[in-house]
Write a protein that holds these residues in place. Structure first.
Motif, PDB file in Angstrom:
ATOM      1  N   LEU A  84     -24.840  14.384  28.607  1.00 24.54           N
ATOM      2  CA  LEU A  84     -24.044  13.171  28.538  1.00 24.54           C
ATOM      3  C   LEU A  84     -23.722  12.571  29.908  1.00 24.54           C
ATOM      4  CD1 LEU A  84     -22.726  11.243  26.535  1.00 24.54           C
ATOM      5  CD2 LEU A  84     -20.657  12.647  26.632  1.00 24.54           C
ATOM      6  N   PRO A  85     -23.283  13.360  30.915  1.00 26.36           N
ATOM      7  CA  PRO A  85     -22.995  12.751  32.235  1.00 26.36           C
ATOM      8  C   PRO A  85     -24.221  12.099  32.870  1.00 26.36           C
ATOM      9  CG  PRO A  85     -22.025  14.935  32.080  1.00 26.36           C
ATOM     10  CD  PRO A  85     -22.913  14.792  30.902  1.00 26.36           C
ATOM     11  N   PHE A  86     -25.398  12.705  32.683  1.00 26.06           N
ATOM     12  CA  PHE A  86     -26.625  12.121  33.225  1.00 26.06           C
ATOM     13  C   PHE A  86     -26.925  10.779  32.549  1.00 26.06           C
ATOM     14  CE2 PHE A  86     -27.159  16.637  34.127  1.00 26.06           C
ATOM     15  CZ  PHE A  86     -27.520  16.601  35.466  1.00 26.06           C
ATOM     16  N   TYR A  87     -26.660  10.724  31.251  1.00 27.91           N
ATOM     17  CA  TYR A  87     -26.890   9.487  30.509  1.00 27.91           C
ATOM     18  C   TYR A  87     -25.945   8.390  30.996  1.00 27.91           C
ATOM     19  CZ  TYR A  87     -27.266   6.222  26.608  1.00 27.91           C
ATOM     20  OH  TYR A  87     -27.446   5.096  25.844  1.00 27.91           O
ATOM     21  N   ILE A  88     -24.670   8.718  31.144  1.00 27.99           N
ATOM     22  CA  ILE A  88     -23.679   7.739  31.609  1.00 27.99           C
ATOM     23  C   ILE A  88     -24.051   7.234  33.002  1.00 27.99           C
ATOM     24  CG2 ILE A  88     -21.270   7.426  32.282  1.00 27.99           C
ATOM     25  CD1 ILE A  88     -20.535   9.447  30.080  1.00 27.99           C
ATOM     26  N   PHE A  89     -24.458   8.159  33.870  1.00 26.51           N
ATOM     27  CA  PHE A  89     -24.877   7.773  35.222  1.00 26.51           C
ATOM     28  C   PHE A  89     -26.079   6.837  35.164  1.00 26.51           C
ATOM     29  CE2 PHE A  89     -27.688   8.467  38.859  1.00 26.51           C
ATOM     30  CZ  PHE A  89     -26.842   8.145  39.915  1.00 26.51           C
ATOM     31  N   ALA A  90     -27.058   7.154  34.293  1.00 22.74           N
ATOM     32  CA  ALA A  90     -28.267   6.333  34.188  1.00 22.74           C
ATOM     33  C   ALA A  90     -27.933   4.921  33.717  1.00 22.74           C
ATOM     34  CB  ALA A  90     -29.259   6.995  33.239  1.00 22.74           C
ATOM     35  N   VAL A  91     -27.040   4.799  32.755  1.00 27.00           N
ATOM     36  CA  VAL A  91     -26.660   3.476  32.238  1.00 27.00           C
ATOM     37  C   VAL A  91     -25.976   2.655  33.320  1.00 27.00           C
ATOM     38  CG1 VAL A  91     -25.126   2.279  30.630  1.00 27.00           C
ATOM     39  CG2 VAL A  91     -26.533   4.175  29.818  1.00 27.00           C
ATOM     40  N   PHE A  92     -25.042   3.259  34.037  1.00 30.64           N
ATOM     41  CA  PHE A  92     -24.370   2.532  35.115  1.00 30.64           C
ATOM     42  C   PHE A  92     -25.355   2.195  36.234  1.00 30.64           C
ATOM     43  CE2 PHE A  92     -20.216   3.867  33.374  1.00 30.64           C
ATOM     44  CZ  PHE A  92     -19.518   2.686  33.554  1.00 30.64           C
ATOM     45  N   TYR A  93     -26.282   3.093  36.522  1.00 30.94           N
ATOM     46  CA  TYR A  93     -27.290   2.837  37.554  1.00 30.94           C
ATOM     47  C   TYR A  93     -28.124   1.614  37.190  1.00 30.94           C
ATOM     48  CZ  TYR A  93     -31.733   3.312  40.013  1.00 30.94           C
ATOM     49  OH  TYR A  93     -32.864   3.066  40.749  1.00 30.94           O
ATOM     50  N   LEU A  94     -28.552   1.537  35.936  1.00 30.75           N
ATOM     51  CA  LEU A  94     -29.346   0.394  35.494  1.00 30.75           C
ATOM     52  C   LEU A  94     -28.533  -0.892  35.527  1.00 30.75           C
ATOM     53  CD1 LEU A  94     -31.275   1.951  32.462  1.00 30.75           C
ATOM     54  CD2 LEU A  94     -32.245   1.216  34.638  1.00 30.75           C
ATOM     55  N   ALA A  95     -27.280  -0.816  35.072  1.00 29.46           N
ATOM     56  CA  ALA A  95     -26.439  -2.012  35.038  1.00 29.46           C
ATOM     57  C   ALA A  95     -26.139  -2.533  36.441  1.00 29.46           C
ATOM     58  CB  ALA A  95     -25.137  -1.714  34.301  1.00 29.46           C
ATOM     59  N   ILE A  96     -26.073  -1.634  37.417  1.00 28.65           N
ATOM     60  CA  ILE A  96     -25.744  -2.027  38.789  1.00 28.65           C
ATOM     61  C   ILE A  96     -26.965  -2.548  39.539  1.00 28.65           C
ATOM     62  CG2 ILE A  96     -24.996  -1.127  41.037  1.00 28.65           C
ATOM     63  CD1 ILE A  96     -23.159   0.796  39.476  1.00 28.65           C
ATOM     64  N   THR A  97     -28.138  -1.954  39.287  1.00 27.73           N
ATOM     65  CA  THR A  97     -29.318  -2.235  40.118  1.00 27.73           C
ATOM     66  C   THR A  97     -30.318  -3.204  39.497  1.00 27.73           C
ATOM     67  OG1 THR A  97     -30.493  -0.300  39.219  1.00 27.73           O
ATOM     68  CG2 THR A  97     -29.145   0.031  41.205  1.00 27.73           C
ATOM     69  N   THR A  98     -30.319  -3.359  38.187  1.00 34.62           N
ATOM     70  CA  THR A  98     -31.323  -4.219  37.552  1.00 34.62           C
ATOM     71  C   THR A  98     -30.983  -5.681  37.786  1.00 34.62           C
ATOM     72  OG1 THR A  98     -31.665  -2.562  35.823  1.00 34.62           O
ATOM     73  CG2 THR A  98     -32.518  -4.776  35.404  1.00 34.62           C
TER      74      THR A  98
END
Length: 363
Positions: A10-24
């Protein structure tokens, strides 16, 4: 699926979602929402842009709504499965769907509708009827394609003799007809029927979509049809029917079909556990293959920028419409140019977000 594995991922998933939202970078659809549309998704983008800087400022509400959808889905799974591990497995599959990852990181109306649909089903199953009319009212105003939702409720209410649900759904459908709202129907027979299968494959991932199709068909023939099935099948059937004459947008149907993950996991469990252990091997192997394809699809989305930058032909990459205007704006700014003309309207709005105006407007 064991709880500790789910909590570990779950923490990896949350990090991935925020990473995409910030960088895309800004997508063409988001550019349209930001500068042309006036629906609820557009309003949320304008509100949030003043709270946080950068791309995340446009998307923070949608990220939170994505996490809320996952939470509602888990609560719904706990009601449908006796084993907690099955609920974790269903939630794991749900949150890895490409459609969920994409909807949670890019501004769109679908991720506003999805938690409302899941909450409606959850409250209906818990017999908390007092809240249902309010959710139906919000869906009516938020999403024009919610007419599919009300058609499903009407069918379910008639079949299972739920008079209050059938009457409420009928009332909203009549208002849809009176106001001439809903999905616009028109056009002539064209090639969009094949296109819709590609869109569903992108929403679920190809192998998961095949199993979704099988699950819908099997339940139609001889399975137990609950409210989730009626909502998912109605949206799916109407999308296939309408695609014969016109283009269907995934944001119109996705919020109503994604809940079918529960039915898919339940169907798999029924097929697996009715057999002796020595006859379960092929079912388990099939599950591992489908899950591996789902994880691969999720990874392609999470690392899409890497694949785009490494691609030998970026013009054929699925993310080109996101990154081409972004890199073009950077190139123009490096040359101290602040205007550029393009025939593509959405690309023009993307460039506008990056500070690149139309040269024709400056003359």
């Amino acid at each position: 699926m064991k709880k500790q594995y789910f909590l570990l991922l779950l923490p990896f998933y949350i990090f991935a979602v925020f990473y995409l939202a910030i960088t895309t970078p800004l997508s063409p659809h988001e550019a349209k929402l930001l500068y042309i549309s006036h629906n609820v998704a557009s309003v949320l983008m304008h509100w949030s842009s003043g709270l946080l800087p950068g791309f995340i400022g446009l998307r923070i509400f949608f990220v939170l709504l994505g996490f809320l959808s996952i939470w509602f889905f888990y609560k719904l799974s706990r009601r449908h499965f006796e084993k907690r591990g099955d609920a974790y497995l269903a939630t794991f599959v749900f949150m890895l769907l490409p459609g969920i990852i994409t909807a949670s990181t890019l501004a769109n109306v679908g991720i506003i509708v999805l938690p409302l649909v899941l909450l409606f089903i959850l409250l209906y199953e818990e017999k908390k009827m007092i809240f249902l009319p309010f959710i139906m009212l919000v869906l009516f105003f938020v999403h024009e394609a919610s007419i599919l939702f009300f058609v499903a409720l009407l069918l379910y209410g008639i079949i299972y003799k739920d008079k209050r649900l059938a009457i409420a759904a009928s009332a909203f459908l009549l208002v849809f007809i009176y106001l001439a709202k809903g999905i616009a129907i028109g056009g002539r027979p064209s090639g969009h029927f094949a296109e819709i299968f590609g869109l569903y494959a992108a929403l679920f991932s190809p192998l998961v979509f095949l199993y979704f199709f099988y699950t819908m068909y099997r339940i139609l023939l001889r399975g137990k049809k609950n409210l989730i099935w009626y909502i998912s099948f109605t949206a799916f059937a109407f999308s296939l029917l309408l695609s014969i004459r016109q283009r269907i947008y995934l944001t119109d149907v996705a919020p109503y079909v994604l809940g079918a993950v529960l039915l898919m996991i339940d169907q798999y469990n029924q097929s697996l556990r009715v057999r002796l252990p020595q006859f379960q091997t092929w079912y388990r192997r099939g599950f591992y293959i489908v899950t591996a394809s789902l994880i691969l699809s999720a990874l392609l989305i999470i690392f899409h920028k890497v694949t785009y930058d490494m691609s030998s032909n970026p013009q054929k990459h699925f993310a080109k419409r996101i990154y081409q205007p972004y890199y073009l704006a950077k190139e123009l700014k490096s040359k101290n140019r602040h205007c550029y003309d393009t025939k593509n309207q959405r690309e023009r709005y993307q460039l506008r977000y990056y500070g690149i105006r139309s040269c024709r407007n400056d003359r």
